[in-house]
Design a protein around this motif. Sequence first.
Motif, PDB file in Angstrom:
ATOM      1  N   ALA A 242      45.954  37.642  21.866  1.00 43.57           N
ATOM      2  CA  ALA A 242      45.553  37.330  23.185  1.00 43.57           C
ATOM      3  C   ALA A 242      44.248  37.134  23.360  1.00 43.57           C
ATOM      4  O   ALA A 242      44.042  37.218  24.681  1.00 43.57           O
ATOM      5  CB  ALA A 242      46.661  37.815  23.996  1.00 43.57           C
ATOM      6  N   SER A 243      43.067  36.937  22.946  1.00 44.91           N
ATOM      7  CA  SER A 243      41.538  37.784  23.475  1.00 44.91           C
ATOM      8  C   SER A 243      41.532  35.911  23.756  1.00 44.91           C
ATOM      9  O   SER A 243      40.022  36.187  24.069  1.00 44.91           O
ATOM     10  CB  SER A 243      40.745  38.525  21.909  1.00 44.91           C
ATOM     11  N   ASP A 244      41.891  35.146  23.268  1.00 43.93           N
ATOM     12  CA  ASP A 244      41.176  33.641  23.080  1.00 43.93           C
ATOM     13  C   ASP A 244      41.802  32.837  24.624  1.00 43.93           C
ATOM     14  O   ASP A 244      41.745  31.909  24.658  1.00 43.93           O
ATOM     15  CB  ASP A 244      41.782  32.975  22.451  1.00 43.93           C
ATOM     16  N   THR A 245      43.048  33.813  24.981  1.00 45.70           N
ATOM     17  CA  THR A 245      43.220  33.575  26.503  1.00 45.70           C
ATOM     18  C   THR A 245      43.186  33.957  27.321  1.00 45.70           C
ATOM     19  O   THR A 245      42.628  35.073  27.449  1.00 45.70           O
ATOM     20  CB  THR A 245      44.916  33.246  26.152  1.00 45.70           C
ATOM     21  N   ARG A 246      43.730  33.591  28.833  1.00 45.77           N
ATOM     22  CA  ARG A 246      43.042  34.029  29.998  1.00 45.77           C
ATOM     23  C   ARG A 246      44.010  35.435  29.929  1.00 45.77           C
ATOM     24  O   ARG A 246      45.061  34.990  30.200  1.00 45.77           O
ATOM     25  CB  ARG A 246      42.629  32.625  30.634  1.00 45.77           C
ATOM     26  N   TRP A 247      43.485  35.887  30.913  1.00 47.16           N
ATOM     27  CA  TRP A 247      44.160  37.221  31.291  1.00 47.16           C
ATOM     28  C   TRP A 247      44.477  37.139  32.799  1.00 47.16           C
ATOM     29  O   TRP A 247      43.212  36.978  33.482  1.00 47.16           O
ATOM     30  CB  TRP A 247      44.233  38.497  31.012  1.00 47.16           C
ATOM     31  N   ARG A 248      45.953  36.806  33.571  1.00 47.33           N
ATOM     32  CA  ARG A 248      45.847  37.072  35.307  1.00 47.33           C
ATOM     33  C   ARG A 248      45.949  37.929  35.786  1.00 47.33           C
ATOM     34  O   ARG A 248      47.102  38.943  35.374  1.00 47.33           O
ATOM     35  CB  ARG A 248      46.639  36.089  35.785  1.00 47.33           C
ATOM     36  N   LEU A 249      45.215  39.270  36.177  1.00 50.03           N
ATOM     37  CA  LEU A 249      45.818  40.338  37.160  1.00 50.03           C
ATOM     38  C   LEU A 249      46.053  40.481  38.439  1.00 50.03           C
ATOM     39  O   LEU A 249      45.402  39.779  38.960  1.00 50.03           O
ATOM     40  CB  LEU A 249      45.129  41.500  37.119  1.00 50.03           C
ATOM     41  N   LEU A 250      47.515  39.990  39.043  1.00 50.10           N
ATOM     42  CA  LEU A 250      48.233  40.132  39.954  1.00 50.10           C
ATOM     43  C   LEU A 250      48.852  41.999  40.563  1.00 50.10           C
ATOM     44  O   LEU A 250      49.275  41.998  40.842  1.00 50.10           O
ATOM     45  CB  LEU A 250      49.107  39.788  40.035  1.00 50.10           C
ATOM     46  N   ALA A 251      47.545  41.481  42.085  1.00 47.12           N
ATOM     47  CA  ALA A 251      47.796  43.220  42.583  1.00 47.12           C
ATOM     48  C   ALA A 251      48.420  43.149  43.507  1.00 47.12           C
ATOM     49  O   ALA A 251      48.397  42.079  44.211  1.00 47.12           O
ATOM     50  CB  ALA A 251      46.589  43.581  43.101  1.00 47.12           C
ATOM     51  N   GLY A 252      49.330  43.962  44.217  1.00 43.49           N
ATOM     52  CA  GLY A 252      49.917  44.046  45.037  1.00 43.49           C
ATOM     53  C   GLY A 252      49.241  44.016  46.343  1.00 43.49           C
ATOM     54  O   GLY A 252      48.768  44.623  46.192  1.00 43.49           O
ATOM     55  N   TYR A 253      50.364  43.554  47.502  1.00 41.99           N
ATOM     56  CA  TYR A 253      49.153  43.903  48.415  1.00 41.99           C
ATOM     57  C   TYR A 253      49.235  45.553  49.296  1.00 41.99           C
ATOM     58  O   TYR A 253      48.480  46.013  50.038  1.00 41.99           O
ATOM     59  CB  TYR A 253      50.198  42.759  49.377  1.00 41.99           C
ATOM     60  N   HIS A 254      50.138  46.285  48.489  1.00 43.59           N
ATOM     61  CA  HIS A 254      49.916  47.959  48.856  1.00 43.59           C
ATOM     62  C   HIS A 254      49.112  48.175  48.040  1.00 43.59           C
ATOM     63  O   HIS A 254      48.520  49.771  48.557  1.00 43.59           O
ATOM     64  CB  HIS A 254      51.341  48.722  48.461  1.00 43.59           C
ATOM     65  N   MET A 255      48.245  47.458  47.455  1.00 40.70           N
ATOM     66  CA  MET A 255      46.494  47.911  46.678  1.00 40.70           C
ATOM     67  C   MET A 255      45.919  47.868  48.025  1.00 40.70           C
ATOM     68  O   MET A 255      45.603  47.139  48.246  1.00 40.70           O
ATOM     69  CB  MET A 255      46.747  47.279  45.820  1.00 40.70           C
ATOM     70  N   SER A 256      45.245  49.044  47.429  1.00 47.31           N
ATOM     71  CA  SER A 256      43.984  49.420  48.440  1.00 47.31           C
ATOM     72  C   SER A 256      42.640  48.405  48.084  1.00 47.31           C
ATOM     73  O   SER A 256      42.266  47.307  47.193  1.00 47.31           O
ATOM     74  CB  SER A 256      43.460  50.248  48.933  1.00 47.31           C
ATOM     75  N   GLU A 257      41.556  47.108  49.544  1.00 45.02           N
ATOM     76  CA  GLU A 257      40.871  46.914  49.216  1.00 45.02           C
ATOM     77  C   GLU A 257      40.057  47.220  48.722  1.00 45.02           C
ATOM     78  O   GLU A 257      39.222  46.589  47.753  1.00 45.02           O
ATOM     79  CB  GLU A 257      40.246  46.437  50.495  1.00 45.02           C
ATOM     80  N   ASP A 258      39.351  48.892  48.305  1.00 51.74           N
ATOM     81  CA  ASP A 258      38.254  49.509  48.063  1.00 51.74           C
ATOM     82  C   ASP A 258      39.006  49.388  46.277  1.00 51.74           C
ATOM     83  O   ASP A 258      38.438  48.551  45.029  1.00 51.74           O
ATOM     84  CB  ASP A 258      38.447  50.502  48.336  1.00 51.74           C
ATOM     85  N   GLU A 259      40.452  49.207  45.440  1.00 49.67           N
ATOM     86  CA  GLU A 259      40.859  49.533  44.046  1.00 49.67           C
ATOM     87  C   GLU A 259      40.656  47.931  44.539  1.00 49.67           C
ATOM     88  O   GLU A 259      40.389  47.830  43.280  1.00 49.67           O
ATOM     89  CB  GLU A 259      42.336  50.162  44.603  1.00 49.67           C
ATOM     90  N   PHE A 260      40.700  47.199  45.266  1.00 54.61           N
ATOM     91  CA  PHE A 260      40.864  45.523  44.684  1.00 54.61           C
ATOM     92  C   PHE A 260      39.762  45.104  44.285  1.00 54.61           C
ATOM     93  O   PHE A 260      39.746  44.338  43.096  1.00 54.61           O
ATOM     94  CB  PHE A 260      41.501  44.652  45.850  1.00 54.61           C
ATOM     95  N   ASP A 261      38.934  45.310  45.186  1.00 49.97           N
ATOM     96  CA  ASP A 261      37.311  45.049  44.945  1.00 49.97           C
ATOM     97  C   ASP A 261      36.854  45.122  44.171  1.00 49.97           C
ATOM     98  O   ASP A 261      36.361  44.305  43.398  1.00 49.97           O
ATOM     99  CB  ASP A 261      36.115  45.065  46.174  1.00 49.97           C
ATOM    100  N   THR A 262      37.387  46.847  43.565  1.00 49.71           N
ATOM    101  CA  THR A 262      36.936  46.906  42.193  1.00 49.71           C
ATOM    102  C   THR A 262      36.838  46.896  40.769  1.00 49.71           C
ATOM    103  O   THR A 262      35.754  45.842  40.171  1.00 49.71           O
ATOM    104  CB  THR A 262      37.470  48.670  42.047  1.00 49.71           C
ATOM    105  N   LEU A 263      38.581  46.548  40.648  1.00 50.63           N
ATOM    106  CA  LEU A 263      38.821  45.274  39.795  1.00 50.63           C
ATOM    107  C   LEU A 263      38.263  43.996  39.469  1.00 50.63           C
ATOM    108  O   LEU A 263      37.806  43.388  38.310  1.00 50.63           O
ATOM    109  CB  LEU A 263      40.732  45.221  39.391  1.00 50.63           C
ATOM    110  N   LYS A 264      38.390  43.133  40.899  1.00 47.74           N
ATOM    111  CA  LYS A 264      37.536  42.361  40.805  1.00 47.74           C
ATOM    112  C   LYS A 264      35.776  42.197  40.506  1.00 47.74           C
ATOM    113  O   LYS A 264      35.348  41.212  39.570  1.00 47.74           O
ATOM    114  CB  LYS A 264      37.370  41.667  42.102  1.00 47.74           C
TER     115      LYS A 264
END
Length: 385
Positions: A242-264
């Motif tokens: 699966a290295s040739d396909t797109r990976w889509r990561l969905l962060a739940g709404y309880h995840m903090s903005e700091d953690e979400f921004d770090t992942l992005k």
Amino acid sequence: MPHTPRVLIYVQHLLGTGHVMRAAAIGRALTTHGCPVTMVCGNTLPPTLETDGLNVISLPPVRARDASFRELVDENDEAITDAWKARRRDLLLQVYEDCQPDVILTETYPFGRRQMSFELEPLMETARARANPPLIVGSVRDILVPKPDPRKEEAMAEVALRYFDLILVHSDADMVRLGDSFRYADRVEHLLTYTGYVYLAKPADPPADDGKDEVVVSCGGGVGAFHLLDCASKARAHSTRASDTRWRLLAGYHMSEDEFDTLKTAAPDGVIVERARPDFPGLLRRARVSVSQAGYNTTLDVLAAGVPSVLVPFAQLEESEQTVRATALAEHGRVVYAQDTTLTPQSLARAVDDALGMPMKDHPTGMDGADVSARTVLEAWKKRT
């Protein structure tokens, strides 16, 4: 006698969102049978929740500070006090008086939510003291969290016997029974009805080619899921299938903005990071493989889609429910199980490759648990009246 009963549903989700989503699904099913349904909720509703037809009343919100569930905090992140508890108890009792329900349905209680006994026991006592008390129904998922102290489980059984007329267990009895995770199930066996799984998702088609041939990584509400999403962001480079396909990561709404921004910020090429989406079931139906935690609702989305799946159960502190579920499904050949506490990008990549080697599966039978629950409640109420 009214043709259909007035129903009051009580739900208190403390960490994830599965409890309130399941309660709302049963509530919506009851409305299709003509029942007026009031759902009283003790925490903030998830933005993707469907509440059409329900009269939703929100109590002052409370949640668990962390996965230990040892401390409850209010909307200001302050520990709740005795005065706060008394105010919420009185508000709940007022809802009961205003609603005058013919049926009370509690989600999880009495097999959990002992922290909420300060308001639930007064509600039970008030209801039972009526000349014509309402039918009292418990609603529990497939797997409970076993208690190290058996006396706590014995006390749960005693509460069920004291107050409840019916217990709905939302599982396939051929796969998981209440006794698999509850020591005293035999004492309440006469109260139990197995409804099948509560699954009412209506998959919407995502826009454009979102989800098509992707690795879709999800984490429910997002609490405690940063490690999973971080490993997934790095796992793409280590996958052989699966290295040739797109990976889509969905962060739940309880995840903090700091953690979400770090992942992005850290996401490499080929990896998309975004918030959880209401068209998640539609994404799964298009996906090449799913990676998720093993919460009740997410697992049903995965099973219904028939997509090859890796389950990484949430297993922090004393949580065991998701591990039991993931293990049972892996033993039935439905999923690949990966352990959260030892997860690395490399081990997750191997699990994804293993899942891609599994055949597609049809979804299991018994996925109409919400409607079965509604019909069971109505039949029990008619017998009572």
